[in-house]
Scaffold this motif. Sequence first.
Motif, short mmCIF file in Angstrom:
data_model
loop_
_atom_site.label_atom_id
_atom_site.label_comp_id
_atom_site.label_asym_id
_atom_site.label_seq_id
_atom_site.Cartn_x
_atom_site.Cartn_y
_atom_site.Cartn_z
N THR A 4 33.99 3.66 -49.07
CA THR A 4 32.53 4.00 -48.63
C THR A 4 31.73 4.62 -49.73
N THR A 75 21.09 4.68 -46.52
CA THR A 75 21.98 5.18 -45.04
C THR A 75 21.82 4.12 -43.89
N ASP A 79 24.37 1.78 -42.00
CA ASP A 79 24.25 2.13 -40.42
C ASP A 79 23.08 1.84 -39.79
N LYS A 81 21.58 1.46 -37.01
CA LYS A 81 21.30 2.17 -35.91
C LYS A 81 21.05 3.65 -36.10
N ASN A 82 20.90 4.10 -37.33
CA ASN A 82 20.83 5.65 -37.50
C ASN A 82 19.38 5.96 -37.28
N GLY A 347 27.25 -2.52 -37.64
CA GLY A 347 26.26 -1.70 -37.68
C GLY A 347 25.72 -1.71 -39.18
N LYS A 348 26.44 -2.47 -40.13
CA LYS A 348 26.11 -2.50 -41.47
C LYS A 348 25.46 -3.58 -41.96
#
Length: 590
Positions: A4, A75, A79, A81-82, A347-348
């Motif tokens: 990551t 970010t 992700d 849904k951040n 989510g990516k």
Amino acid sequence: MQLTWNLKELYSSFDSEEFKNDMKRLDECIYEFGDFAEKITKDYDNEVKKIEEYISRKITITKLMVNLDNFISLTLSADTKNEKASKNSDLLEAKMSEMVSPTTRINKWIRGIKDIDSVIEKSSLLKEHKFIIKEIVEKSKYLLSYKEETIISKMKNTGSNAWSKLKDNLISNLKVDIEQDGEMKQLPLTVVLNMAYDKDKDVRKKGYDAEIASYYKVEEGVAACLNGIKGEVLTVCDLRGYKSPIEMTLVGSRMDKESLDAMLTAMKESLPHFRKYMKRKAEMLGYKNGLPFYEMYAPVSSAKMKFTYEKGAEFVIKNFRTFSDDLADFAKKAIDNAWIDVEPREGKVGGGFCSNITTIGESRILLNYGSNFSDVVTLAHELGHGFHGECLKGESILNCDYPMPIAETASTFCETIIKKAAVKEASKDEALAILEQEISDCNQVIVDIYSRFLFEKSVFEKRKESALSVEEIKQCMIEAQKESYGDGLDPQYLHPYMWTWKPHYYYADYNFYNFPYAFGLLFAKGLYAEYLKRGQDFVKDYEQLLAITGRNNIADITKVMGIDIHDINFWRASLKTIEDDIDKFIELSE
Ligand SMILES: [Zn+2]
């Protein structure tokens, strides 16, 4: 090996003092910039000092924006849904739009300077930024009054921007009715589009039939979006004094019409060769009348090469080193220092991209690595973008923005290095698969892109008179496909709805977002041919070429390598390398 990416070089978190302070500082800088714009545009005293200050302020603001925007958008992409990221994304977008009116004001003022060349000559900072200053002068002849610009930018939010969002909404919620395992199902369009790559012929055909049959649900709405956006583009284009949308696109791309015409003519000449490939592929799959549209991505070989990420990374570094240590060392640095977010996860975002963060002299790459050879190619592709950023390191941040057609050069070049190396190591079956994959990609970028260019051109011409009906739009698409694909495709099975889900027709600010792909591919191929001729001599010139991509017209950039893009023979030679691959494929497949 960390899989990551690490964003700590930018900010430790959204709650950190550094992040909050930079958001606050950006507000202050933009506020002061508004005052500054008002103050300096009152008269033409001290021009040199004023433009110098303008450049310095712009550098400060751009650096802040680059850091904040990268932290937020990277970010979000890893992700989606951040919530903190998406809230900050809205905030930053609003801040950016605050820049429109003071910038318009200053740009118009710069245009009013009597002798800009002698002003630039008086300052080393201005000399460094000569290209973008001259471009401001050139482009601001298309700027309207300060008030009109503000009205247009606000009306766009309820016009083309809203149409474009509606189109995304219609397409992403479209459900395709399809029978699977004796059961009727409703699948998202993306899932059905992926069936085109399935190894089973029936699945591919069924996916296509179901897809085509589903568009009646959204066609009226999507056609309204297309009419709305293209209509707005024509109006704005006319108000600004551009002769046509294509002229507007060329100015934005720092490219002239002669280069575009030379490239398109060469592409047209090359079409019969691509049709030979499609007809051969059709035969291999058992068709007599050309390739049905839904077989375009069908695999022709069962060969499967597997690469773990570690093996893929090693393969890339090793083969980059045959080109240059700079390129290989860069790739190693990116891989070893957690610049890459490797694996798919929930989510990516899908696909892959590279973001060059000029402020910290690093890049971040997003992949959805899946152990196939194509994933290794994508890794090389994105590292190519990163290396482009690496070569821009010594440049002012305002000289790092390169135009669309040049954007895919470094990436395609790196892809070529890897594909050529892989063919050498592969078995006969694997080599055929790699070659077919490569030709199939080129077929999209040359033949399909040519059809998209024709389609967009005829839609604009018709839209000038009136809005187009669904039937008329479908007709434009079919005509464009026939002209471009010819007898390579089975005329019974074309694709009248290719305008619905391709996003490129719906960007009001980027019209004809098709030919830049062909440009990138053919320019990279031309460079690679040059590399084969010149060997190690080529390497430093290539890095130099990438370094100046943000502060020159495209024709001047290519001149560095002795390439004249006005000359049709340059484009012919690039296409010839693909034609040779096609001949080799036909020979191998027999
Ligand atoms: Zn790319």
